[in-house]
Motif scaffolding. Structure first.
Motif, PDB file in Angstrom:
ATOM      1  N   LEU A 140      42.831  38.607  23.486  1.00 12.87           N
ATOM      2  CA  LEU A 140      42.075  39.258  24.558  1.00 12.87           C
ATOM      3  C   LEU A 140      41.018  38.318  25.113  1.00 12.87           C
ATOM      4  N   ASN A 141      40.342  37.609  24.238  1.00 16.30           N
ATOM      5  CA  ASN A 141      39.338  36.639  24.696  1.00 16.30           C
ATOM      6  C   ASN A 141      39.988  35.552  25.546  1.00 16.30           C
ATOM      7  N   ASP A 142      41.142  35.050  25.108  1.00 15.62           N
ATOM      8  CA  ASP A 142      41.865  34.038  25.887  1.00 15.62           C
ATOM      9  C   ASP A 142      42.325  34.604  27.223  1.00 15.62           C
ATOM     10  N   ALA A 143      42.802  35.847  27.224  1.00 15.40           N
ATOM     11  CA  ALA A 143      43.292  36.471  28.463  1.00 15.40           C
ATOM     12  C   ALA A 143      42.150  36.689  29.445  1.00 15.40           C
ATOM     13  N   ALA A 144      40.993  37.096  28.952  1.00 15.34           N
ATOM     14  CA  ALA A 144      39.836  37.295  29.827  1.00 15.34           C
ATOM     15  C   ALA A 144      39.383  35.971  30.435  1.00 15.34           C
ATOM     16  N   GLU A 145      39.435  34.929  29.625  1.00 10.60           N
ATOM     17  CA  GLU A 145      39.077  33.601  30.117  1.00 10.60           C
ATOM     18  C   GLU A 145      40.072  33.126  31.180  1.00 10.60           C
ATOM     19  N   ASP A 146      41.370  33.349  30.923  1.00 11.81           N
ATOM     20  CA  ASP A 146      42.399  32.986  31.901  1.00 11.81           C
ATOM     21  C   ASP A 146      42.242  33.777  33.193  1.00 11.81           C
ATOM     22  N   GLU A 147      41.886  35.051  33.061  1.00  8.92           N
ATOM     23  CA  GLU A 147      41.690  35.880  34.258  1.00  8.92           C
ATOM     24  C   GLU A 147      40.564  35.323  35.121  1.00  8.92           C
ATOM     25  N   LYS A 148      39.445  34.970  34.496  1.00 13.00           N
ATOM     26  CA  LYS A 148      38.326  34.406  35.243  1.00 13.00           C
ATOM     27  C   LYS A 148      38.729  33.095  35.918  1.00 13.00           C
ATOM     28  N   ARG A 149      39.470  32.291  35.189  1.00 16.77           N
ATOM     29  CA  ARG A 149      39.807  30.954  35.663  1.00 16.77           C
ATOM     30  C   ARG A 149      40.882  30.964  36.751  1.00 16.77           C
ATOM     31  N   PHE A 150      41.933  31.781  36.576  1.00 15.34           N
ATOM     32  CA  PHE A 150      43.105  31.660  37.427  1.00 15.34           C
ATOM     33  C   PHE A 150      43.284  32.753  38.474  1.00 15.34           C
ATOM     34  N   SER A 151      42.699  33.903  38.277  1.00 11.45           N
ATOM     35  CA  SER A 151      42.949  35.030  39.172  1.00 11.45           C
ATOM     36  C   SER A 151      42.550  34.707  40.617  1.00 11.45           C
ATOM     37  N   ASN A 152      41.315  34.321  40.818  1.00 13.13           N
ATOM     38  CA  ASN A 152      40.866  34.002  42.180  1.00 13.13           C
ATOM     39  C   ASN A 152      41.556  32.756  42.723  1.00 13.13           C
ATOM     40  N   MET A 153      41.851  31.822  41.838  1.00 19.23           N
ATOM     41  CA  MET A 153      42.504  30.598  42.269  1.00 19.23           C
ATOM     42  C   MET A 153      43.874  30.893  42.881  1.00 19.23           C
ATOM     43  N   PHE A 154      44.667  31.775  42.235  1.00 19.06           N
ATOM     44  CA  PHE A 154      45.999  32.078  42.756  1.00 19.06           C
ATOM     45  C   PHE A 154      45.941  32.886  44.054  1.00 19.06           C
ATOM     46  N   ARG A 155      44.938  33.755  44.185  1.00 14.59           N
ATOM     47  CA  ARG A 155      44.784  34.469  45.462  1.00 14.59           C
ATOM     48  C   ARG A 155      44.520  33.474  46.592  1.00 14.59           C
ATOM     49  N   ALA A 156      43.575  32.591  46.356  1.00 12.31           N
ATOM     50  CA  ALA A 156      43.234  31.603  47.375  1.00 12.31           C
ATOM     51  C   ALA A 156      44.386  30.641  47.619  1.00 12.31           C
ATOM     52  N   LEU A 157      45.064  30.254  46.562  1.00 10.23           N
ATOM     53  CA  LEU A 157      46.202  29.346  46.685  1.00 10.23           C
ATOM     54  C   LEU A 157      47.320  29.968  47.524  1.00 10.23           C
ATOM     55  N   GLY A 158      47.531  31.266  47.362  1.00  7.75           N
ATOM     56  CA  GLY A 158      48.548  31.955  48.159  1.00  7.75           C
ATOM     57  C   GLY A 158      48.223  31.913  49.641  1.00  7.75           C
ATOM     58  N   VAL A 159      46.988  32.234  49.967  1.00  9.17           N
ATOM     59  CA  VAL A 159      46.574  32.220  51.377  1.00  9.17           C
ATOM     60  C   VAL A 159      46.625  30.802  51.929  1.00  9.17           C
ATOM     61  N   LEU A 160      46.095  29.849  51.190  1.00  8.61           N
ATOM     62  CA  LEU A 160      46.043  28.475  51.676  1.00  8.61           C
ATOM     63  C   LEU A 160      47.426  27.845  51.810  1.00  8.61           C
ATOM     64  N   SER A 161      48.311  28.132  50.873  1.00 11.94           N
ATOM     65  CA  SER A 161      49.673  27.594  51.001  1.00 11.94           C
ATOM     66  C   SER A 161      50.397  28.239  52.173  1.00 11.94           C
ATOM     67  N   GLY A 162      50.127  29.509  52.435  1.00  7.97           N
ATOM     68  CA  GLY A 162      50.690  30.171  53.604  1.00  7.97           C
ATOM     69  C   GLY A 162      50.204  29.528  54.899  1.00  7.97           C
ATOM     70  N   LEU A 163      48.908  29.236  54.937  1.00  8.48           N
ATOM     71  CA  LEU A 163      48.341  28.565  56.123  1.00  8.48           C
ATOM     72  C   LEU A 163      48.924  27.170  56.301  1.00  8.48           C
ATOM     73  N   LEU A 164      49.074  26.447  55.201  1.00  6.19           N
ATOM     74  CA  LEU A 164      49.646  25.106  55.255  1.00  6.19           C
ATOM     75  C   LEU A 164      51.068  25.137  55.783  1.00  6.19           C
ATOM     76  N   LEU A 165      51.878  26.014  55.240  1.00  3.26           N
ATOM     77  CA  LEU A 165      53.278  26.116  55.686  1.00  3.26           C
ATOM     78  C   LEU A 165      53.359  26.556  57.155  1.00  3.26           C
TER      79      LEU A 165
END
Length: 170
Positions: A140-165
């Motif tokens: 759970l501690n690892d999952a919470a850390e991963d959520e903080k680290r990757f959740s916003n990154m993947f949202r932004a990455l989705g939008v930015l990769s869409g804009l790039l394409l």
């Protein structure tokens, strides 16, 4: 026509990024739910001394999907089958785990817990539940850390990769 394609590309990439981020958000919630299930299981088995299929059936009513489905299927198979609890437990987890957002580490911890169910006395079973809780708490501690680290990154990455394409194809 180009604009429609551009909007579709942007929408699709954004949706994929949000979907990946959602799995990072679901994982800690589902691990917390497993920890809660273990607490209920401990109370029912140790203090209520309920049979395991009753405990699993009660858990299936108290948890949310997909965990409720897993516990329900195990309890139903226990009533209908002559196979061992350990075999039914592992078989159902192997078959249904992909519906969860959890990783293989959590699955292995829960399969190991299932291998100890019903073969120890209540005191040993309680120790196994506590040991499983410790392992899941670490996950759970690892999952919470991963959520903080990757959740916003993947949202932004989705939008930015869409804009790039979109910019590339226009």
């Amino acid at each position: 026509m180009k604009w429609i394609g551009a909007i579709l590309i942007l929408f699709t990439c954004t949706w994929v990024g949000i979907d990946i981020a959602k799995n990072y958000t679901k994982r800690p919630k589902q691990i917390r739910e497993l920890l809660h299930a273990l607490q209920i299981m401990e109370a029912e088995m140790v203090f209520g001394q309920e049979p395991i299929h009753h405990v699993l059936h009660k858990l299936s009513k108290q948890l949310s999907p997909p965990m409720s489905y897993i516990f329900y299927d195990i309890s139903e198979h226990l009533l209908k089958s002559r196979e061992s609890l350990q075999h039914i437990w592992q078989q159902n987890l192997e078959r249904k785990w992909h519906h969860t957002a959890m990783k293989e580490r959590e699955k292995e911890v829960f399969i190991q817990f299932g291998q100890t169910l019903g073969i120890h006395n209540l005191e040993q079973q309680q120790k196994q539940i506590h040991l499983t809780k410790v392992h899941l708490q670490r996950e759970l501690n690892d999952a919470a850390e991963d959520e903080k680290r990757f959740s916003n990154m993947f949202r932004a990455l989705g939008v930015l990769s869409g804009l790039l394409l979109t910019l590339i194809f226009l």
